[in-house]
Design an enzyme around this catalytic site. Structure first.
Site, PDB file in Angstrom:
ATOM      1  N   HIS A 191       2.367 -12.000  13.401  1.00 11.88           N
ATOM      2  CA  HIS A 191       3.414 -12.455  14.320  1.00 11.88           C
ATOM      3  C   HIS A 191       3.277 -13.948  14.660  1.00 11.88           C
ATOM      4  CE1 HIS A 191       6.868 -11.777  16.587  1.00 11.88           C
ATOM      5  NE2 HIS A 191       6.450 -10.919  17.500  1.00 11.88           N
ATOM      6  N   THR A 236       0.848  -1.187   0.000  1.00  7.18           N
ATOM      7  CA  THR A 236       0.000   0.000   0.000  1.00  7.18           C
ATOM      8  C   THR A 236       0.887   1.242   0.000  1.00  7.18           C
ATOM      9  OG1 THR A 236      -1.725   1.226   1.197  1.00  7.18           O
ATOM     10  CG2 THR A 236      -0.210  -0.090   2.541  1.00  7.18           C
TER      11      THR A 236
END
Length: 268
Positions: A238, A186
């Site tokens: 994560h 992005t």
């Protein structure tokens, strides 16, 4: 027989319009206006964005890493070939190089090109590199996909970016053109942002945000000079990607952007 007919709807709209016109301070335009607020129905794109963002936040453990890269060499390369691309009606943007750099870096860091399948207790590693490009449109954010970006030339990537962005802004993207991405990018810097914490395009493991290029003092060859710094914001899941691997990945991307010829040579 209890059916709602077109005439019923038209008559109802007319009665509401007349009622509101009588108040003197409200005009019916398809929205609901009450004193100091206006209610507008959610568009299908906004509904999809809201659903996807909530799904992403609820189903991932998101962590972000921030870095800066001096793109002096990249700017030289772009300046050298920009007009040549323009002669073929293709805009050579920095995003074209970033897409290529990310695709090549993913080959060295497969965790970033994967997703987790908790229902079956397994990882799914993608063997192809389909890069989603977030496009800002008046209706909302959409993410068309450049498939097999590692196999494409910079010219082919630049051409596809232009075509997909145009389709997105004219609402002509097909569902197929937005499916199958393995990693997303992005570029909020094109609007003016410097850093952000991009939200993962679930179930992808990573998304890279590109900030606004800044003129900043840097040390080059033991001298302080004006550098052109591109801020990078990497968000990862994560559960899949540890902090060390996220840092190694973003450093690989930076290596390619610092020396843009390197990843072109690597293909051979």
């Amino acid at each position: 027989s209890g059916r709602v007919k077109t005439s019923d709807i038209e008559n109802y709209k007319s009665s509401i319009k007349e009622e509101r016109a009588g108040t003197g301070n409200m005009v019916y335009d398809g929205n609901e206006v009450k004193d100091d607020v206006t209610y507008e129905p959610l568009s299908q794109i906004r509904k999809a964005i809201a659903k996807n963002m909530l799904q992403s936040k609820n189903n991932t453990a998101q962590m972000s890493v921030f870095e800066e890269v001096d793109i002096f060499e990249l700017m030289q390369v772009r300046a050298r070939y920009k007009q040549r691309f323009a002669n073929k009606d293709v805009s050579l943007t920095y995003l074209s190089f970033i897409v290529k750099a990310v695709a090549q870096a993913l080959k060295h860091h497969r965790q970033l090109n994967s997703q987790i399948d908790t229902e079956n207790n397994r990882m799914i590693y993608r063997n192809r590199y389909h890069i989603g490009i977030a496009v800002d449109t008046p209706e909302g954010l959409v993410v068309p996909v450049i498939r097999d970006a590692d196999r494409l030339s910079i010219f082919q990537i630049a051409k596809q970016i232009g075509e997909l962005a145009q389709k997105a802004r004219t609402r002509k993207l097909s569902i197929e053109e937005m499916k199958g991405g393995s990693f997303s990018i992005t570029s909020f810097g094109s609007i003016g942002g410097i850093y952000a914490t991009p939200v993962l395009n679930y179930p992808q493991a990573g998304i890279l945000g590109i900030g606004r290029i800044l003129k900043t003092p840097v040390v080059r060859d033991d001298e302080i000079v004006v550098g052109n710094i591109m801020p990078l914001s990497l968000t990862v899941d994560h559960r899949i990607v540890d902090g060390g691997e996220a840092t190694r990945f973003i450093y690989k991307v930076m290596e390619y952007l610092t020396d843009p010829i390197s990843f072109l040579m690597e293909e051979g």
